[in-house]
Enzyme design. Structure first.
Site, short mmCIF file in Angstrom:
data_model
loop_
_atom_site.label_atom_id
_atom_site.label_comp_id
_atom_site.label_asym_id
_atom_site.label_seq_id
_atom_site.Cartn_x
_atom_site.Cartn_y
_atom_site.Cartn_z
CB SER A 57 46.24 28.88 30.82
OG SER A 57 46.32 29.47 29.54
CE1 TYR A 72 45.91 33.37 33.25
CE2 TYR A 72 46.84 32.61 31.18
CZ TYR A 72 45.83 32.59 32.12
OH TYR A 72 44.73 31.77 31.94
N1 NAP Z 1 38.72 32.10 29.45
C1 NAP Z 1 39.82 31.62 28.89
O1 NAP Z 1 40.04 31.80 27.68
C2 NAP Z 1 40.80 30.83 29.72
C3 NAP Z 1 41.81 30.13 29.05
C4 NAP Z 1 42.72 29.39 29.78
C5 NAP Z 1 42.63 29.33 31.16
N2 NAP Z 1 41.64 30.01 31.80
C6 NAP Z 1 41.62 29.92 33.26
O2 NAP Z 1 40.34 29.56 33.70
C7 NAP Z 1 40.12 30.05 35.03
C8 NAP Z 1 38.77 30.75 35.07
O3 NAP Z 1 38.82 31.88 34.21
P1 NAP Z 1 37.56 32.40 33.39
O4 NAP Z 1 37.94 32.43 31.98
O5 NAP Z 1 36.32 31.70 33.80
O6 NAP Z 1 37.56 33.93 33.86
P2 NAP Z 1 36.50 34.84 34.61
O7 NAP Z 1 35.18 34.75 33.95
O8 NAP Z 1 37.18 36.17 34.71
O9 NAP Z 1 36.42 34.16 36.04
C9 NAP Z 1 37.47 34.24 36.96
C10 NAP Z 1 36.95 33.80 38.31
O10 NAP Z 1 38.03 33.90 39.26
C11 NAP Z 1 37.57 34.61 40.39
N3 NAP Z 1 38.66 35.31 41.05
C12 NAP Z 1 39.65 36.06 40.52
N4 NAP Z 1 40.43 36.54 41.47
C13 NAP Z 1 39.94 36.08 42.66
C14 NAP Z 1 40.31 36.25 44.02
N5 NAP Z 1 41.37 36.99 44.37
N6 NAP Z 1 39.58 35.64 44.98
C15 NAP Z 1 38.50 34.90 44.64
N7 NAP Z 1 38.09 34.70 43.37
C16 NAP Z 1 38.81 35.30 42.41
C17 NAP Z 1 36.52 35.58 39.83
O11 NAP Z 1 35.62 35.92 40.85
P3 NAP Z 1 35.40 37.40 41.44
O12 NAP Z 1 35.67 38.36 40.32
O13 NAP Z 1 33.98 37.36 41.93
O14 NAP Z 1 36.36 37.48 42.56
C18 NAP Z 1 35.83 34.70 38.80
O15 NAP Z 1 34.85 33.91 39.43
C19 NAP Z 1 41.30 30.97 35.33
O16 NAP Z 1 42.22 30.30 36.17
C20 NAP Z 1 41.90 31.24 33.97
O17 NAP Z 1 43.28 31.50 34.04
C21 NAP Z 1 40.73 30.76 31.11
#
Ligand code: NAP
Length: 255
Positions: free
Chosen positions: A141, A154
């Protein structure tokens, strides 16, 4: 870009960026294993992937549990025979500051999900990645580089992930395995709702983030998937230990 006959393991693929990566890699011809805890969401992603590529392997698992991590890697290799690409994407954010009563509980949970699980999955996958001279893409991130308030755990987890990635890029390089990191800025996903916020509140937070980017935009998950595909492909054969910002200029400041 083709990933025909490649085997790709994507964690956190039930939603957002991970789901888009699963879809994009399947479109490029890969066999994809998708991991998450929510089986209903995984099922939907699986159906979408099957429309554009090979039917994925669905693994309902919690990456923070060591037994589940072992099952994730073992089942992928058992099903497809090999592993070429590991995408460590599963991650959670938080909404507490260092003075909060539950600060350490939140910290432990975030570190277990965003960093420890990545370390353990990478360790488990290492021999398979060395066999195929494969590569790793870690989803970090922009907050691993610039801090934000009420999210110290985070920020620390993602800064740790960035440096972990560089350190293991050195370990893996003599074995022909590459390791790269993508650091997104705001991307429209369920990440805020998954913190327990309403969809209205999530929309308001995304709007604040949008205004905070010089490009005045929020990314679509597919933008991150495109970059992940490039880094995982042979086009990036000379790229390892790199951190790619895809943040709409957020880290430039200028607010
Ligand atoms: N969206 C943003 O603005 C943003 C910005 C910077 C970085 N990121 C990074 O991008 C990545 C994906 O995030 P996203 O934005 O796509 O969020 P999201 O829609 O909330 O997706 C998060 C994913 O992680 C999985 N997950 C969380 N805890 C888990 C666990 N203990 N075991 C297995 N799976 C787990 C969730 O699956 P389940 O709920 O089914 O377990 C879901 O598939 C993350 O690492 C996040 O930090 C996101």
């Amino acid at each position: 870009m083709s990933l025909i006959n490649k085997v790709v393991l994507v964690t956190g693929a039930s939603s957002g960026i991970g789901a888009a990566i699963g879809l994009k890699f399947a479109e490029a011809g890969a066999n994809v294993a998708i991991v998450g805890r929510k089986e209903d969401k995984l099922k939907k992603v699986s159906e979408n992937i099957a429309k554009v590529g090979n039917k994925p392997l669905v693994i309902a698992a919690d990456v923070t549990k060591d037994n589940d991590a072992q099952r994730i890697v073992n089942d992928t290799v058992k099903q497809f025979g090999k592993l070429h690409v590991l995408v460590n994407n599963a991650g959670i954010a938080s909404n507490v500051d260092i003075t909060s009563e539950n600060a350490m509980k939140v910290y432990d949970n975030i570190m277990a999900t965003n960093l420890r699980s990545v370390v353990y999955l990478t360790h488990l996958a290492s021999k398979h990645l060395i066999e195929t001279k494969g590569n790793i893409v870690n989803i970090s991130s922009v907050f691993g580089q610039v801090p934000t308030n009420k999210d110290f755990a985070y920020c620390a987890s993602k800064a740790g992930l960035n440096h972990f990635s560089r350190a293991i890029a050195l370990d893996f390089a003599p074995k022909g395995v590459r390791v790269n990191t993508i650091s997104p800025g705001p991307v429209k996903t369920d990440i805020i709702e998954n913190l327990g916020f309403s969809s209205e509140k999530a929309a308001a937070i995304f709007n604040i983030w949008k205004q905070a980017t010089p490009l005045k935009r929020i990314s679509d998950p597919v933008e991150i998937a495109e970059l992940a595909l490039f880094l995982a492909s042979d086009k990036a054969v000379g790229i390892t230990g790199s951190t790619y910002l895809a943040d709409n200029g957020f880290s430039l400041g200028g607010r």
